[in-house]
Scaffold this motif. Structure first.
Motif, PDB file in Angstrom:
ATOM      1  N   SER A  62      28.308   1.915 -45.766  1.00  0.00           N
ATOM      2  CA  SER A  62      29.028   0.841 -46.183  1.00  0.00           C
ATOM      3  C   SER A  62      27.531  -0.502 -46.111  1.00  0.00           C
ATOM      4  O   SER A  62      26.518  -0.125 -45.847  1.00  0.00           O
ATOM      5  CB  SER A  62      29.946   0.529 -44.798  1.00  0.00           C
ATOM      6  OG  SER A  62      28.700   0.620 -43.638  1.00  0.00           O
ATOM      7  N   HIS A  63      28.646  -1.654 -46.568  1.00  0.00           N
ATOM      8  CA  HIS A  63      27.297  -3.169 -46.158  1.00  0.00           C
ATOM      9  C   HIS A  63      28.617  -4.595 -46.258  1.00  0.00           C
ATOM     10  O   HIS A  63      29.686  -3.944 -46.057  1.00  0.00           O
ATOM     11  CB  HIS A  63      26.863  -3.468 -47.755  1.00  0.00           C
ATOM     12  CG  HIS A  63      27.633  -3.254 -49.138  1.00  0.00           C
ATOM     13  ND1 HIS A  63      27.939  -2.389 -49.917  1.00  0.00           N
ATOM     14  CD2 HIS A  63      28.002  -4.661 -49.790  1.00  0.00           C
ATOM     15  CE1 HIS A  63      28.794  -2.594 -50.323  1.00  0.00           C
ATOM     16  NE2 HIS A  63      29.013  -4.317 -50.132  1.00  0.00           N
ATOM     17  N   ALA A  64      27.772  -4.770 -45.608  1.00  0.00           N
ATOM     18  CA  ALA A  64      29.381  -6.048 -44.999  1.00  0.00           C
ATOM     19  C   ALA A  64      29.272  -6.850 -46.863  1.00  0.00           C
ATOM     20  O   ALA A  64      28.609  -7.449 -47.679  1.00  0.00           O
ATOM     21  CB  ALA A  64      28.636  -7.276 -44.523  1.00  0.00           C
ATOM     22  N   ALA A  65      30.677  -6.993 -46.845  1.00  0.00           N
ATOM     23  CA  ALA A  65      30.989  -6.904 -47.956  1.00  0.00           C
ATOM     24  C   ALA A  65      31.700  -8.996 -47.736  1.00  0.00           C
ATOM     25  O   ALA A  65      31.289 -10.516 -48.654  1.00  0.00           O
ATOM     26  CB  ALA A  65      32.299  -7.163 -48.839  1.00  0.00           C
ATOM     27  N   ALA A  66      32.208  -9.442 -47.132  1.00  0.00           N
ATOM     28  CA  ALA A  66      32.721 -11.226 -45.981  1.00  0.00           C
ATOM     29  C   ALA A  66      32.341 -10.637 -44.261  1.00  0.00           C
ATOM     30  O   ALA A  66      32.269  -9.901 -44.014  1.00  0.00           O
ATOM     31  CB  ALA A  66      33.813 -11.385 -46.336  1.00  0.00           C
ATOM     32  N   GLY A  72      20.967  -3.327 -48.711  1.00  0.00           N
ATOM     33  CA  GLY A  72      20.690  -1.755 -47.689  1.00  0.00           C
ATOM     34  C   GLY A  72      22.001  -1.611 -46.824  1.00  0.00           C
ATOM     35  O   GLY A  72      23.234  -2.347 -47.386  1.00  0.00           O
ATOM     36  N   VAL A  73      22.524  -0.082 -46.850  1.00  0.00           N
ATOM     37  CA  VAL A  73      23.751   0.392 -46.521  1.00  0.00           C
ATOM     38  C   VAL A  73      23.760   1.184 -45.704  1.00  0.00           C
ATOM     39  O   VAL A  73      22.453   1.666 -45.672  1.00  0.00           O
ATOM     40  CB  VAL A  73      24.978   1.792 -47.786  1.00  0.00           C
ATOM     41  CG1 VAL A  73      24.859   1.277 -48.824  1.00  0.00           C
ATOM     42  CG2 VAL A  73      23.787   2.756 -48.247  1.00  0.00           C
ATOM     43  N   ARG A  74      24.623   1.630 -44.529  1.00  0.00           N
ATOM     44  CA  ARG A  74      24.534   2.114 -43.454  1.00  0.00           C
ATOM     45  C   ARG A  74      25.881   2.588 -43.243  1.00  0.00           C
ATOM     46  O   ARG A  74      26.461   2.348 -43.362  1.00  0.00           O
ATOM     47  CB  ARG A  74      24.261   0.811 -42.148  1.00  0.00           C
ATOM     48  CG  ARG A  74      23.069  -0.009 -42.352  1.00  0.00           C
ATOM     49  CD  ARG A  74      22.632  -0.542 -41.126  1.00  0.00           C
ATOM     50  NE  ARG A  74      20.943  -0.464 -40.638  1.00  0.00           N
ATOM     51  CZ  ARG A  74      20.518  -1.711 -40.695  1.00  0.00           C
ATOM     52  NH1 ARG A  74      21.670  -2.303 -39.105  1.00  0.00           N
ATOM     53  NH2 ARG A  74      19.453  -2.218 -40.120  1.00  0.00           N
ATOM     54  N   ASP A  75      24.989   3.624 -42.285  1.00  0.00           N
ATOM     55  CA  ASP A  75      26.711   4.896 -41.546  1.00  0.00           C
ATOM     56  C   ASP A  75      26.887   3.666 -40.460  1.00  0.00           C
ATOM     57  O   ASP A  75      25.967   4.142 -39.820  1.00  0.00           O
ATOM     58  CB  ASP A  75      26.091   5.783 -41.418  1.00  0.00           C
ATOM     59  CG  ASP A  75      26.528   6.467 -43.413  1.00  0.00           C
ATOM     60  OD1 ASP A  75      26.371   6.202 -44.205  1.00  0.00           O
ATOM     61  OD2 ASP A  75      25.800   7.733 -43.203  1.00  0.00           O
ATOM     62  N   ALA A  88      33.137  -2.830 -47.089  1.00  0.00           N
ATOM     63  CA  ALA A  88      32.977  -2.272 -48.485  1.00  0.00           C
ATOM     64  C   ALA A  88      32.551  -0.653 -47.936  1.00  0.00           C
ATOM     65  O   ALA A  88      30.943  -1.152 -47.310  1.00  0.00           O
ATOM     66  CB  ALA A  88      32.214  -3.092 -49.548  1.00  0.00           C
ATOM     67  N   CYS A  89      33.138   0.333 -48.387  1.00  0.00           N
ATOM     68  CA  CYS A  89      32.426   1.860 -47.750  1.00  0.00           C
ATOM     69  C   CYS A  89      32.573   2.639 -49.091  1.00  0.00           C
ATOM     70  O   CYS A  89      33.446   2.440 -49.720  1.00  0.00           O
ATOM     71  CB  CYS A  89      32.551   2.066 -46.638  1.00  0.00           C
ATOM     72  SG  CYS A  89      34.016   2.060 -46.717  1.00  0.00           S
TER      73      CYS A  89
END
Length: 120
Positions: free
Chosen positions: A88-92, A64-67, A112-113
């Motif tokens: 965006s989603h967390a990449a690290a 899932g992505v978030r703004d 990442a976005c």
């Protein structure tokens, strides 16, 4: 539970989700040619945000992505500007909990976005 009136007040960059501050950072790297933000030397008290970050790192964009809104403050705590970070989603994620509190020290968070733009 978040201590005091504003535990994020000493940080220049604050990350907001749905009008609530979920984390704050001392430094941000956002190369214009990349769709990646690196937020460094920060803190969060929001365990729901931490759980989303951990799952997002584990499962990637499928989780899932978030703004988010990234708000920039000066040394006296005045708001200077803000940016909307899209899908965006967390990449690290590199973080450690403090032993005696709900605070989580964040060494680095890479989001990442699909881009960001300045908010009015």
């Amino acid at each position: 539970m978040m201590p005091g009136p504003d535990p994020y007040r000493n940080f220049k960059f604050r990350l907001f989700l749905d009008d609530r501050c979920v984390a704050a950072f001392s430094a941000v790297d956002a190369p214009p040619e990349q769709q990646m933000l690196t937020l460094e030397r920060g803190v969060t008290y929001d365990h729901d945000f931490e759980a989303w970050v951990r799952e997002s790192v584990r499962h990637g964009i499928t989780f899932g992505v978030r703004d988010f809104s990234l708000v920039v403050y000066n040394e006296t705590g005045d708001r200077l500007t803000s940016y909307r970070v899209h899908r965006s989603h967390a990449a690290a994620w590199l973080a450690l909990p403090y032993m005696d509190s709900d605070k989580i020290a964040v060494r680095a968070l890479k989001l990442a976005c699909e881009g960001w733009d300045q908010e009015p």
